[in-house]
Design a protein around this motif. Sequence first.
Motif, PDB file in Angstrom:
ATOM      1  N   TYR A  46       3.284   6.773  -6.357  1.00  0.00           N
ATOM      2  CA  TYR A  46       3.800   5.853  -5.334  1.00  0.00           C
ATOM      3  C   TYR A  46       3.238   4.384  -5.627  1.00  0.00           C
ATOM      4  O   TYR A  46       1.780   4.540  -5.958  1.00  0.00           O
ATOM      5  N   SER A  47       4.037   3.659  -5.494  1.00  0.00           N
ATOM      6  CA  SER A  47       3.415   2.104  -5.721  1.00  0.00           C
ATOM      7  C   SER A  47       2.519   1.823  -4.311  1.00  0.00           C
ATOM      8  O   SER A  47       2.618   2.565  -3.443  1.00  0.00           O
ATOM      9  N   ARG A  48       1.709   0.689  -4.395  1.00  0.00           N
ATOM     10  CA  ARG A  48       0.987   0.491  -3.235  1.00  0.00           C
ATOM     11  C   ARG A  48       1.884   0.076  -2.064  1.00  0.00           C
ATOM     12  O   ARG A  48       1.616   0.439  -0.886  1.00  0.00           O
ATOM     13  N   GLU A  49       2.879  -0.625  -2.132  1.00  0.00           N
ATOM     14  CA  GLU A  49       3.962  -1.016  -1.106  1.00  0.00           C
ATOM     15  C   GLU A  49       4.528   0.387  -0.623  1.00  0.00           C
ATOM     16  O   GLU A  49       4.426   0.502   0.545  1.00  0.00           O
ATOM     17  N   GLN A  50       4.907   1.461  -1.275  1.00  0.00           N
ATOM     18  CA  GLN A  50       5.385   2.609  -0.840  1.00  0.00           C
ATOM     19  C   GLN A  50       4.305   3.404  -0.020  1.00  0.00           C
ATOM     20  O   GLN A  50       4.600   3.893   0.846  1.00  0.00           O
ATOM     21  N   LEU A  51       2.916   3.406  -0.281  1.00  0.00           N
ATOM     22  CA  LEU A  51       1.890   3.797   0.223  1.00  0.00           C
ATOM     23  C   LEU A  51       1.726   3.249   1.495  1.00  0.00           C
ATOM     24  O   LEU A  51       1.486   3.949   2.622  1.00  0.00           O
ATOM     25  N   LEU A  52       1.722   1.890   1.682  1.00  0.00           N
ATOM     26  CA  LEU A  52       1.714   1.121   2.950  1.00  0.00           C
ATOM     27  C   LEU A  52       2.861   1.714   3.647  1.00  0.00           C
ATOM     28  O   LEU A  52       2.306   1.966   4.913  1.00  0.00           O
ATOM     29  N   ASP A  53       3.830   1.695   3.333  1.00  0.00           N
ATOM     30  CA  ASP A  53       4.942   2.154   4.290  1.00  0.00           C
ATOM     31  C   ASP A  53       4.901   3.569   4.671  1.00  0.00           C
ATOM     32  O   ASP A  53       4.989   3.906   5.799  1.00  0.00           O
ATOM     33  N   GLY A  54       4.647   4.330   3.855  1.00  0.00           N
ATOM     34  CA  GLY A  54       4.486   5.933   4.122  1.00  0.00           C
ATOM     35  C   GLY A  54       3.172   6.110   4.854  1.00  0.00           C
ATOM     36  O   GLY A  54       3.246   6.966   5.963  1.00  0.00           O
ATOM     37  N   VAL A  55       2.064   5.426   4.957  1.00  0.00           N
ATOM     38  CA  VAL A  55       0.852   5.827   5.538  1.00  0.00           C
ATOM     39  C   VAL A  55       0.620   5.034   6.822  1.00  0.00           C
ATOM     40  O   VAL A  55       0.170   5.555   7.807  1.00  0.00           O
ATOM     41  N   TRP A  56       0.631   3.836   6.391  1.00  0.00           N
ATOM     42  CA  TRP A  56       0.411   2.845   7.704  1.00  0.00           C
ATOM     43  C   TRP A  56       1.648   2.416   8.485  1.00  0.00           C
ATOM     44  O   TRP A  56       1.447   2.139   9.660  1.00  0.00           O
ATOM     45  N   GLY A  57       2.865   2.378   7.776  1.00  0.00           N
ATOM     46  CA  GLY A  57       4.042   2.071   8.649  1.00  0.00           C
ATOM     47  C   GLY A  57       4.474   0.620   8.246  1.00  0.00           C
ATOM     48  O   GLY A  57       3.852  -0.094   7.951  1.00  0.00           O
ATOM     49  N   ARG A  58       5.774   0.596   8.373  1.00  0.00           N
ATOM     50  CA  ARG A  58       6.478  -0.906   8.053  1.00  0.00           C
ATOM     51  C   ARG A  58       6.169  -1.960   9.097  1.00  0.00           C
ATOM     52  O   ARG A  58       6.105  -3.055   8.630  1.00  0.00           O
TER      53      ARG A  58
ATOM     54  N   VAL B 110       3.100  -2.504  10.139  1.00  0.00           N
ATOM     55  CA  VAL B 110       1.664  -3.132  10.071  1.00  0.00           C
ATOM     56  C   VAL B 110       1.750  -3.902   8.663  1.00  0.00           C
ATOM     57  O   VAL B 110       2.321  -3.661   7.575  1.00  0.00           O
ATOM     58  N   TYR B 111       1.229  -5.295   9.024  1.00  0.00           N
ATOM     59  CA  TYR B 111       1.107  -6.047   7.770  1.00  0.00           C
ATOM     60  C   TYR B 111      -0.217  -6.329   7.328  1.00  0.00           C
ATOM     61  O   TYR B 111      -1.013  -7.064   7.912  1.00  0.00           O
ATOM     62  N   ILE B 112      -0.487  -5.627   6.141  1.00  0.00           N
ATOM     63  CA  ILE B 112      -1.646  -5.827   5.469  1.00  0.00           C
ATOM     64  C   ILE B 112      -1.770  -5.879   3.862  1.00  0.00           C
ATOM     65  O   ILE B 112      -0.676  -5.600   3.444  1.00  0.00           O
ATOM     66  N   ASP B 113      -2.684  -6.530   3.498  1.00  0.00           N
ATOM     67  CA  ASP B 113      -2.374  -6.595   1.975  1.00  0.00           C
ATOM     68  C   ASP B 113      -2.427  -5.381   1.278  1.00  0.00           C
ATOM     69  O   ASP B 113      -3.099  -4.296   1.638  1.00  0.00           O
ATOM     70  N   GLU B 114      -1.800  -5.527   0.045  1.00  0.00           N
ATOM     71  CA  GLU B 114      -1.779  -4.042  -0.610  1.00  0.00           C
ATOM     72  C   GLU B 114      -3.029  -3.656  -1.254  1.00  0.00           C
ATOM     73  O   GLU B 114      -3.141  -2.438  -1.606  1.00  0.00           O
ATOM     74  N   ARG B 115      -3.971  -4.682  -1.466  1.00  0.00           N
ATOM     75  CA  ARG B 115      -5.201  -4.193  -2.095  1.00  0.00           C
ATOM     76  C   ARG B 115      -5.959  -3.550  -1.095  1.00  0.00           C
ATOM     77  O   ARG B 115      -6.893  -2.761  -1.291  1.00  0.00           O
ATOM     78  N   THR B 116      -5.450  -3.330   0.192  1.00  0.00           N
ATOM     79  CA  THR B 116      -6.163  -2.405   1.263  1.00  0.00           C
ATOM     80  C   THR B 116      -6.046  -0.928   0.867  1.00  0.00           C
ATOM     81  O   THR B 116      -6.706  -0.147   0.931  1.00  0.00           O
ATOM     82  N   VAL B 117      -4.800  -0.693   0.109  1.00  0.00           N
ATOM     83  CA  VAL B 117      -4.630   0.828  -0.345  1.00  0.00           C
ATOM     84  C   VAL B 117      -5.777   1.156  -1.410  1.00  0.00           C
ATOM     85  O   VAL B 117      -6.235   2.029  -1.593  1.00  0.00           O
ATOM     86  N   ASP B 118      -5.993   0.118  -2.419  1.00  0.00           N
ATOM     87  CA  ASP B 118      -6.876   0.371  -3.422  1.00  0.00           C
ATOM     88  C   ASP B 118      -8.424   0.567  -2.788  1.00  0.00           C
ATOM     89  O   ASP B 118      -9.149   1.645  -3.132  1.00  0.00           O
ATOM     90  N   VAL B 119      -8.859  -0.005  -1.646  1.00  0.00           N
ATOM     91  CA  VAL B 119      -9.970   0.199  -0.873  1.00  0.00           C
ATOM     92  C   VAL B 119     -10.027   1.531  -0.280  1.00  0.00           C
ATOM     93  O   VAL B 119     -10.982   2.270  -0.422  1.00  0.00           O
ATOM     94  N   HIS B 120      -8.761   1.987   0.326  1.00  0.00           N
ATOM     95  CA  HIS B 120      -8.906   3.356   0.883  1.00  0.00           C
ATOM     96  C   HIS B 120      -8.791   4.498  -0.078  1.00  0.00           C
ATOM     97  O   HIS B 120      -9.374   5.541   0.113  1.00  0.00           O
ATOM     98  N   VAL B 121      -8.240   4.238  -1.229  1.00  0.00           N
ATOM     99  CA  VAL B 121      -7.971   5.300  -2.573  1.00  0.00           C
ATOM    100  C   VAL B 121      -9.461   5.408  -2.709  1.00  0.00           C
ATOM    101  O   VAL B 121     -10.060   6.489  -3.288  1.00  0.00           O
ATOM    102  N   GLY B 122     -10.314   4.239  -3.129  1.00  0.00           N
ATOM    103  CA  GLY B 122     -11.419   4.454  -3.341  1.00  0.00           C
ATOM    104  C   GLY B 122     -12.429   5.081  -2.544  1.00  0.00           C
ATOM    105  O   GLY B 122     -13.225   6.031  -2.910  1.00  0.00           O
TER     106      GLY B 122
END
Length: 234
Positions: free
Chosen positions: A174-186, A188-200
């Motif tokens: 999954y790309s970061r954009e796809q994870l944002l859509d699937g986990v946070w919802g479309r 919600v407007y947050i930076d894709e780098r947020t995904v990296d933080v939560h994966v960490g």
Amino acid sequence: MNAYILIVEDEEALTTLLRYNLEAEGFTVDAVARGDEAELRIQEQMPDVLLLDWMLPGISGIELCRRLRARPETHALPVIMLTARGEEGDRVRGLATGADDYVVKPFSVPELLARVRALLRRAKPSHVSDFLVAGDLELDRVSHRIKRSGIELHLGPTEFKLLEFLMLTPGRVYSREQLLDGVWGRDVYIDERTVDVHVGRLRKALNVTSACDPIRTVRGSGYSFDETFYQAVG
């Protein structure tokens, strides 16, 4: 056997979004854009859940729901009505026609998926697993508990949803954009780098008891749950 979801929706973009997310959850998905086509498709193969738009060409969603409830073979078919009509009177009318649930557009995709799972859990519990197990990792979707090698781990709510989303489709990147859509919802407007933080954070929590990391980073693409981890023995 995977649950079969039939989408009846004439907005192509919404149909594509729903199909993508439902298939990511492991469901078998089909879609039609007209009410009369849906009636024929249901006769050919009975879905486990029907996602039904209110306003449709051919036959309206509310008329189709009325017809389904009048027939013995489709009387108990689980139906979630999708509509832009959010007034209380419209919601009452939709539920009175026989819809099991009612979702007003625009809606959160994770919330809709939760409603689909809840409806399946009531109507056909065999299609919804409360536990996801991979190697020495156990995820309880009801109690929201995670164990690894029998030791309970402590994850935040977002990390839990992220792990659940990835575990449902092992090996899929999954790309970061796809994870944002699937986990946070479309919505919600947050930076894709947020995904990296939560994966960490997720990795740190998962790997406390083991050096074997189940989350795979695919350079230039995104993240996946390592499918080989399902064969791990701890």
